[in-house]
Scaffold this active site. Structure first.
Site, short mmCIF file in Angstrom:
data_model
loop_
_atom_site.label_atom_id
_atom_site.label_comp_id
_atom_site.label_asym_id
_atom_site.label_seq_id
_atom_site.Cartn_x
_atom_site.Cartn_y
_atom_site.Cartn_z
N GLU A 120 -4.51 10.13 4.29
CA GLU A 120 -4.72 11.02 5.41
C GLU A 120 -3.69 12.15 5.46
O GLU A 120 -2.62 12.06 4.87
CB GLU A 120 -4.66 10.26 6.75
CG GLU A 120 -3.26 9.83 7.19
CD GLU A 120 -2.83 8.50 6.67
OE1 GLU A 120 -1.66 8.41 6.23
OE2 GLU A 120 -3.63 7.54 6.69
N TYR A 167 -3.98 4.49 8.99
CA TYR A 167 -3.53 5.03 10.27
C TYR A 167 -4.70 5.33 11.20
O TYR A 167 -4.65 5.07 12.41
CB TYR A 167 -2.70 6.28 9.99
CG TYR A 167 -1.91 6.83 11.14
CD1 TYR A 167 -1.75 6.14 12.34
CD2 TYR A 167 -1.27 8.07 11.03
CE1 TYR A 167 -1.00 6.66 13.38
CE2 TYR A 167 -0.52 8.59 12.07
CZ TYR A 167 -0.39 7.89 13.24
OH TYR A 167 0.35 8.41 14.27
N ALA A 191 -4.10 9.40 20.68
CA ALA A 191 -3.82 9.28 22.11
C ALA A 191 -4.23 10.55 22.87
O ALA A 191 -3.41 11.19 23.52
CB ALA A 191 -2.35 8.97 22.35
N LEU A 208 -7.57 3.90 11.46
CA LEU A 208 -8.11 2.66 12.06
C LEU A 208 -7.26 2.22 13.24
O LEU A 208 -7.79 1.83 14.29
CB LEU A 208 -8.16 1.56 11.00
CG LEU A 208 -8.67 0.19 11.47
CD1 LEU A 208 -10.11 0.27 11.97
CD2 LEU A 208 -8.55 -0.84 10.35
N ASP A 224 -1.12 13.23 21.28
CA ASP A 224 -0.05 12.97 20.30
C ASP A 224 -0.31 13.63 18.95
O ASP A 224 0.58 13.68 18.10
CB ASP A 224 0.10 11.46 20.09
CG ASP A 224 0.78 10.78 21.25
OD1 ASP A 224 1.15 11.47 22.22
OD2 ASP A 224 0.96 9.55 21.20
N ASP A 261 0.82 -1.21 0.00
CA ASP A 261 0.00 0.00 0.00
C ASP A 261 0.85 1.26 0.00
O ASP A 261 0.51 2.26 -0.63
CB ASP A 261 -0.93 0.00 1.21
CG ASP A 261 -2.15 -0.89 1.02
OD1 ASP A 261 -2.23 -1.55 -0.03
OD2 ASP A 261 -3.00 -0.93 1.92
#
Length: 296
Positions: free
Chosen positions: A149, A190, A212, A192, A177, A75
């Site tokens: 993204e 990312y 986070a 997910l 984060d 990917d």
């Protein structure tokens, strides 16, 4: 018809698989070009002499409307190949020589069938939303497009703050984060892994996924893809970095970015009529019956 080959260098690659790829191209009479990194690897492993006019660099330039980009790898390879298209409306086919592969669904052992579909004009494609990002990028940034993204992440031990608004309306300040803005295609990447929802590719929406978060009430938020999402970074003692798919750039406190749906989608090839739900079920192993496993 022209095939635009793209691949990244892989230590596990061998001459036999490269010969298989080029033999399939010749059987169907395709013209081709390939990126300079792959050309160097082809020469080193097979001794093939690639003419200079068949090699491209950071961008592909102008090409025929009937060209197809074939990304040979995982990917990440497809994402980088799509970046080199620079928004050109050329279908992208991913041949999976990687691991998980939500985007590169075509297997390496079906090259003849795949190239036969391309030659016959039978390769189905799906339009996939891309992001366009404006803001405080370094001068070296060539493209502000992303298929999966756009992410802001801390760089160092300290958490960062990301002030977020949608269409000018304040939504939240994420302490943690960082934050991810993902397309439906990127919802299985990312986002997910950070707890975001899975979105079907045809959904007309984007997802804002905090990374986070310090405040546990913060949750992913799905918004229409007609929205303009604004982000502003605040850091205390260290800088942060931003990423467009797999391309990362340093940034500093006070930097701001605006994210919206790009005007031009990417056209992702769908070989073998493999649906998104087939891929999801297989890659996530949802079809495995964990209750009725045969006894060892």
């Amino acid at each position: 018809m022209e095939i635009i080959l793209f691949s990244r260098t892989r230590s596990s690659r061998n001459a036999a698989e490269i010969e298989q790829l080029f033999n399939a191209l010749h059987r169907f009479g395709f013209d081709y070009i390939l990126n300079e990194e792959f050309a160097a690897e082809v020469r080193a492993l097979t001794g093939r002499n690639i003419p200079p006019e068949k090699i491209y660099g950071a961008t592909i330039g102008a090409h025929a409307a009937h060209a197809v980009m074939v990304c040979y790898g995982g990917d990440g390879t497809l994402l980088e190949g799509a970046h080199r298209l620079g928004g050109a409306p050329i279908p992208v086919l991913g041949i999976n020589a990687g691991h998980l592969g939500f985007l590169t669904s075509a297997p390496t052992d079906g090259l003849d069938h795949l190239f036969g579909q391309i030659a016959a004009g039978e390769l189905a494609t799906q339009p996939r939303t891309m992001l366009e990002v404006e803001g405080d990028f370094p001068d070296t940034t060539h493209s502000h497009l992303a298929l999966n993204e756009f992410a802001i992440q801390r760089h160092g031990a300290d958490m960062i703050e990301v002030e977020t608004c949608v269409d000018g309306q304040p939504v939240a300040t994420y302490h943690g984060d960082g934050v991810i803005i993902a397309t439906p295609t990127g919802s299985t990447a990312y986002s997910l892994s950070a707890g975001g929802p899975i979105l079907a590719p045809a959904c007309s929406c984007l997802v804002i996924t905090p990374l986070a978060p310090h405040n546990l009430t913060m949750r992913p938020l799905v918004v229409p893809d007609t929205s303009c999402i604004g982000l502003r970074i605040r850091t205390r003692h260290s800088d942060a970095f931003v990423s467009l798919d797999n391309r990362s750039y340093p940034t500093a406190s006070g930097a701001s970015f605006r994210i919206h749906r790009a005007g031009q989608p990417i056209f992702l090839a769908v070989p073998h009529n493999i649906s998104f739900y087939d891929t999801l079920r297989n890659k996530m192993m949802w079809g495995i019956d964990i209750w009725n496993k045969p006894a060892k």
